[in-house]
Motif scaffolding. Structure first.
Motif, PDB file in Angstrom:
ATOM      1  N   ILE A   1      55.962  47.809  71.952  1.00 53.59           N
ATOM      2  CA  ILE A   1      56.443  46.613  71.252  1.00 53.59           C
ATOM      3  C   ILE A   1      57.711  46.083  71.903  1.00 53.59           C
ATOM      4  CG2 ILE A   1      57.367  45.783  69.053  1.00 53.59           C
ATOM      5  CD1 ILE A   1      55.456  47.686  67.650  1.00 53.59           C
ATOM      6  N   PHE A   2      58.584  47.002  72.305  1.00 57.03           N
ATOM      7  CA  PHE A   2      59.817  46.585  72.975  1.00 57.03           C
ATOM      8  C   PHE A   2      59.504  45.850  74.284  1.00 57.03           C
ATOM      9  CE2 PHE A   2      62.890  47.697  76.327  1.00 57.03           C
ATOM     10  CZ  PHE A   2      63.996  47.012  75.859  1.00 57.03           C
ATOM     11  N   LEU A   3      58.561  46.373  75.066  1.00 53.24           N
ATOM     12  CA  LEU A   3      58.211  45.729  76.327  1.00 53.24           C
ATOM     13  C   LEU A   3      57.584  44.356  76.100  1.00 53.24           C
ATOM     14  CD1 LEU A   3      56.750  48.698  78.422  1.00 53.24           C
ATOM     15  CD2 LEU A   3      59.007  47.625  78.603  1.00 53.24           C
ATOM     16  N   SER A   4      56.733  44.254  75.102  1.00 54.67           N
ATOM     17  CA  SER A   4      56.112  42.955  74.825  1.00 54.67           C
ATOM     18  C   SER A   4      57.140  41.922  74.375  1.00 54.67           C
ATOM     19  CB  SER A   4      55.025  43.122  73.763  1.00 54.67           C
ATOM     20  OG  SER A   4      55.578  43.601  72.553  1.00 54.67           O
ATOM     21  N   GLN A   5      58.061  42.312  73.536  1.00 56.86           N
ATOM     22  CA  GLN A   5      59.105  41.389  73.105  1.00 56.86           C
ATOM     23  C   GLN A   5      60.000  40.979  74.278  1.00 56.86           C
ATOM     24  OE1 GLN A   5      59.550  39.936  70.173  1.00 56.86           O
ATOM     25  NE2 GLN A   5      57.756  40.935  69.277  1.00 56.86           N
ATOM     26  N   LEU A   6      60.291  41.956  75.142  1.00 54.20           N
ATOM     27  CA  LEU A   6      61.118  41.647  76.315  1.00 54.20           C
ATOM     28  C   LEU A   6      60.409  40.664  77.242  1.00 54.20           C
ATOM     29  CD1 LEU A   6      63.676  42.181  77.974  1.00 54.20           C
ATOM     30  CD2 LEU A   6      62.469  44.135  78.999  1.00 54.20           C
ATOM     31  N   SER A   7      59.112  40.860  77.435  1.00 54.95           N
ATOM     32  CA  SER A   7      58.371  39.933  78.290  1.00 54.95           C
ATOM     33  C   SER A   7      58.331  38.533  77.695  1.00 54.95           C
ATOM     34  CB  SER A   7      56.958  40.460  78.509  1.00 54.95           C
ATOM     35  OG  SER A   7      56.261  40.548  77.269  1.00 54.95           O
ATOM     36  N   PHE A   8      58.231  38.392  76.393  1.00 52.70           N
ATOM     37  CA  PHE A   8      58.240  37.082  75.754  1.00 52.70           C
ATOM     38  C   PHE A   8      59.587  36.385  75.970  1.00 52.70           C
ATOM     39  CE2 PHE A   8      54.931  38.656  72.513  1.00 52.70           C
ATOM     40  CZ  PHE A   8      53.906  38.256  73.354  1.00 52.70           C
ATOM     41  N   VAL A   9      60.672  37.147  75.849  1.00 50.59           N
ATOM     42  CA  VAL A   9      62.007  36.552  76.040  1.00 50.59           C
ATOM     43  C   VAL A   9      62.179  36.094  77.492  1.00 50.59           C
ATOM     44  CG1 VAL A   9      64.479  37.027  76.020  1.00 50.59           C
ATOM     45  CG2 VAL A   9      63.037  37.861  74.159  1.00 50.59           C
ATOM     46  N   LEU A  10      61.770  36.933  78.425  1.00 52.75           N
ATOM     47  CA  LEU A  10      61.904  36.561  79.842  1.00 52.75           C
ATOM     48  C   LEU A  10      61.040  35.336  80.175  1.00 52.75           C
ATOM     49  CD1 LEU A  10      61.866  40.106  81.490  1.00 52.75           C
ATOM     50  CD2 LEU A  10      63.842  38.624  81.045  1.00 52.75           C
ATOM     51  N   LYS A  11      59.851  35.281  79.611  1.00 52.41           N
ATOM     52  CA  LYS A  11      58.984  34.123  79.845  1.00 52.41           C
ATOM     53  C   LYS A  11      59.599  32.855  79.283  1.00 52.41           C
ATOM     54  CE  LYS A  11      55.194  32.306  81.365  1.00 52.41           C
ATOM     55  NZ  LYS A  11      54.929  32.222  82.820  1.00 52.41           N
ATOM     56  N   LYS A  12      60.245  32.967  78.139  1.00 55.03           N
ATOM     57  CA  LYS A  12      60.896  31.803  77.538  1.00 55.03           C
ATOM     58  C   LYS A  12      62.041  31.318  78.413  1.00 55.03           C
ATOM     59  CE  LYS A  12      63.194  30.214  73.336  1.00 55.03           C
ATOM     60  NZ  LYS A  12      63.698  30.569  71.988  1.00 55.03           N
ATOM     61  N   LYS A  13      62.838  32.260  78.935  1.00 59.14           N
ATOM     62  CA  LYS A  13      63.939  31.881  79.809  1.00 59.14           C
ATOM     63  C   LYS A  13      63.399  31.193  81.077  1.00 59.14           C
ATOM     64  CE  LYS A  13      67.439  33.554  77.474  1.00 59.14           C
ATOM     65  NZ  LYS A  13      68.515  32.664  76.959  1.00 59.14           N
ATOM     66  N   GLN A  14      62.334  31.693  81.619  1.00 60.60           N
ATOM     67  CA  GLN A  14      61.743  31.091  82.811  1.00 60.60           C
ATOM     68  C   GLN A  14      61.237  29.680  82.519  1.00 60.60           C
ATOM     69  OE1 GLN A  14      58.277  33.113  84.244  1.00 60.60           O
ATOM     70  NE2 GLN A  14      58.298  32.076  86.220  1.00 60.60           N
ATOM     71  N   PHE A  15      60.621  29.500  81.366  1.00 62.35           N
ATOM     72  CA  PHE A  15      60.128  28.180  80.998  1.00 62.35           C
ATOM     73  C   PHE A  15      61.278  27.188  80.850  1.00 62.35           C
ATOM     74  CE2 PHE A  15      58.783  25.098  77.759  1.00 62.35           C
ATOM     75  CZ  PHE A  15      57.696  24.540  78.401  1.00 62.35           C
ATOM     76  N   GLU A  16      62.403  27.641  80.286  1.00 63.17           N
ATOM     77  CA  GLU A  16      63.564  26.756  80.114  1.00 63.17           C
ATOM     78  C   GLU A  16      64.124  26.345  81.471  1.00 63.17           C
ATOM     79  OE1 GLU A  16      66.247  28.902  77.666  1.00 63.17           O
ATOM     80  OE2 GLU A  16      65.163  28.513  75.790  1.00 63.17           O
ATOM     81  N   LYS A  17      64.149  27.261  82.415  1.00 67.15           N
ATOM     82  CA  LYS A  17      64.648  26.920  83.755  1.00 67.15           C
ATOM     83  C   LYS A  17      63.737  25.897  84.445  1.00 67.15           C
ATOM     84  CE  LYS A  17      67.052  31.280  84.672  1.00 67.15           C
ATOM     85  NZ  LYS A  17      67.117  32.474  85.538  1.00 67.15           N
ATOM     86  N   VAL A  18      62.445  26.022  84.260  1.00 70.29           N
ATOM     87  CA  VAL A  18      61.504  25.063  84.856  1.00 70.29           C
ATOM     88  C   VAL A  18      61.704  23.679  84.261  1.00 70.29           C
ATOM     89  CG1 VAL A  18      59.065  24.455  85.076  1.00 70.29           C
ATOM     90  CG2 VAL A  18      59.805  26.826  85.417  1.00 70.29           C
TER      91      VAL A  18
END
Length: 444
Positions: free
Chosen positions: A421-438
C-alpha cells in the motif's frame, strides 16, 4: 525410607512419646554395650546433659507438629538401633539396647560416655571407633529431629495469625467455579465487593511465557479483620484465574530468573485434575503479595489441534480476608448483625441481646465475637436496624481480559500488505508530480 536403609528397624518397639519429649528437654539416655550370647553381665553406660528449666516452654510450635517431630525422632532412633542389632546378630551377639531415661538431673561424678566405653573395651565386641560412629549417627538424627520441630513451629505460627481466604472451599463444592452468568463461586461466600486490577499483554506468540499481574489492593498494614475467636489479625488474600483450554501455568524449568524473583515464592496450583487450566493461589499474606504474579504458557496450534489463533478471554478473581457465609450456609463472625424485631433492648449479657417486642414478648439474639455492639439497654430498635458495627474490611472482585494468540504468518502478511500500500501511494504521488511538471512545461 528408613525401612529400606535399616531393615531391622521394623522390629524395633514403639517408643513412648513422653520419653521422647523428655529427651528433647534433656538428652539423657543409657547405653548398654553388646555382650556375647549366653553371658549374663551387662555394662551400663550413661550420657547425661544439663537439665533444661521447666519454665522454658515450646510456645509457637503446634501440637500436631510436635507429635509429628517426636514420632519422626522415635522412628529414626529405632532405625539406628535396628541397624546396630542386625550387625551384632550376624556375629552371634546380643543387640545393643538404647533405653531412654526421663531423668534430667546433672551427675557431676558421672564421666563421659566415651570414657566409659574405653574403660570397658574388654567387655565390648565393637571397637571404640564403632561406638563413636554410632553416637555420631544418633547426634545427626537428633539434629534432624530438632530441625523438624523448628520447621513445624514456623509453619503453625505463620498460619495462626491471619484472617484466611480459602479457595479450597470453592474447590470442594463447585466442579466449575464460573457460573453461566459469569459470576465466580467465591462471590457466594465473600459478599462484599472490592475491585481488583489485572494487567497482561494484548497479544502473545505461540509457545511463549508471559507475565500476568493480579493486584488485590488494600491498606494491609492498617486494616485488621476478626478471626474465628473474635481477635483481630492481618488479612490474607487469594486469587483464581480461569484460562482458556490449552493455556496453562508455565513450568518452573522455563521461568526466567527475573520472573522467579518477582513471584516471591508464590505458588499457583490447578483447581482440579479435570480442569488444569483453572489456577488458584492462596491464602497468602496480603501485605507481601498484594501484587500476585502469574506466569502463563501460551499454547502452540501447530502441536495442539484444539487451539486456534485468535482472541481468547481470561477470567480473574481476587479476594482479601474472610467471607461472610460458610459453605454450609451459616454466618461467620465477620458480619454486621441486625435487630430481628421491633422493640426495646431489655438486657445485654455478653454476646446475647434480649429484645422486648411491642406485644410484651421477648426474643434473645446472639451475635458472634468480632463486632462491637452499638446499642445499650433501654434503647429502642427497629427490625433490620444494625446493632453491631461492621468488622469486614475485605471483599471479592473479578475481572475479564482478552488476549490475542498471534500467528507470525499473519504479521508477515500484514507487513507485506502495508508495504505494498505504501508503494502504491508513493507511485500515485510521484505520478501526480510528474503530471504537474508536464502541464507547466506546456503552458497550462
Amino acid at each position: 525410607e528408613f525401612e529400606h536403609d535399616f531393615p531391622a528397624s521394623r522390629h524395633f518397639h514403639t517408643f513412648n512419646l513422653v520419653c521422647v519429649e523428655n529427651m528433647l528437654a534433656a538428652p539423657a539416655f543409657t547405653v548398654a554395650g553388646p555382650v556375647p550370647s549366653g553371658a549374663e553381665v551387662t555394662a551400663p553406660r550413661s550420657l547425661r546433659a544439663s537439665a533444661i528449666p521447666e519454665s522454658v516452654s515450646s510456645s509457637g510450635v503446634g501440637s500436631v507438629g510436635g507429635f509429628a517431630a517426636a514420632g519422626f525422632g522415635a522412628v529414626a532412633l529405632g532405625a539406628i538401633v535396628g541397624r546396630a542389632g542386625t550387625r551384632r546378630g550376624a556375629s552371634g551377639l546380643k543387640p545393643a539396647k538404647f533405653v531412654l531415661s526421663s531423668s534430667t538431673a546433672v551427675s557431676q561424678q558421672s564421666p563421659f560416655v566415651r570414657d566409659q566405653l574405653v574403660a570397658c573395651r574388654a567387655q565390648l565386641s565393637d571397637s571404640v571407633e564403632d561406638m563413636d560412629r554410632h553416637i555420631e549417627e544418633i547426634e545427626a538424627v537428633a539434629k534432624k529431629m530438632l530441625a523438624g520441630v523448628a520447621a513445624a513451629g514456623m509453619v503453625f505460627t505463620s498460619c495462626a495469625d491471619g484472617a484466611m481466604a480459602y479457595p479450597v472451599f470453592a474447590q470442594q463444592n463447585y466442579p466449575n467455579p464460573r457460573e453461566p452468568t459469569g459470576k465466580l463461586a467465591c462471590a457466594n461466600c465473600h459478599l462484599a465487593g472490592k475491585e481488583i486490577d489485572v494487567r497482561m499483554p494484548a497479544e502473545v506468540l505461540p509457545d511463549t511465557i508471559f507475565r500476568t499481574t493480579v493486584e488485590v489492593p488494600l491498606k494491609y498494614k492498617k486494616r485488621l479483620q476478626p478471626i474465628a475467636d473474635g481477635s483481630k489479625a492481618s488479612l490474607n488474600i487469594g486469587a483464581i484465574a480461569i484460562l482458556p483450554e490449552g493455556w496453562k501455568l508455565a513450568p518452573k524449568d522455563r521461568l526466567p530468573k527475573s520472573l522467579k524473583k518477582e513471584m516471591k515464592g508464590l505458588s499457583w496450583s490447578a483447581y482440579s485434575k479435570e480442569k488444569p487450566y483453572i489456577l488458584v493461589a492462596g491464602p497468602v499474606p496480603g501485605e507481601m503479595y498484594e501484587k500476585m504474579i502469574l506466569p502463563i504458557l501460551a499454547p502452540d496450534p501447530a502441536k495442539d489441534d484444539k487451539v486456534e489463533f485468535g482472541k481468547e478471554t481470561f477470567y480473574f478473581g481476587g479476594n482479601r480476608g474472610r467471607g461472610q457465609v460458610y459453605p454450609e450456609g451459616n454466618k461467620s463472625n465477620n458480619n454486621q448483625f441486625f435487630a430481628e424485631a421491633d422493640g426495646t433492648i431489655k438486657a445485654i449479657d455478653g454476646l446475647k441481646v434480649t429484645i422486648q417486642k411491642t406485644d410484651g414478648t421477648s426474643i434473645e439474639q446472639t451475635v458472634l465475637p468480632g463486632a462491637d455492639l452499638v446499642v445499650t439497654v433501654g434503647e429502642e430498635v427497629r427490625k433490620d436496624e444494625p446493632i453491631t458495627t461492621n468488622p469486614n474490611v475485605g471483599g471479592f472482585g473479578q475481572a475479564e481480559k482478552e488476549v490475542i494468540l498471534q500467528d507470525m504468518n499473519r504479521v508477515y502478511a500484514f507487513c507485506a500488505l502495508s508495504f505494498s500500500i505504501f508503494l502504491s501511494q508513493l507511485s500515485f504521488v510521484l505520478k501526480k508530480k510528474q503530471f504537474e511538471k508536464v502541464q507547466l512545461a506546456e503552458g497550462f
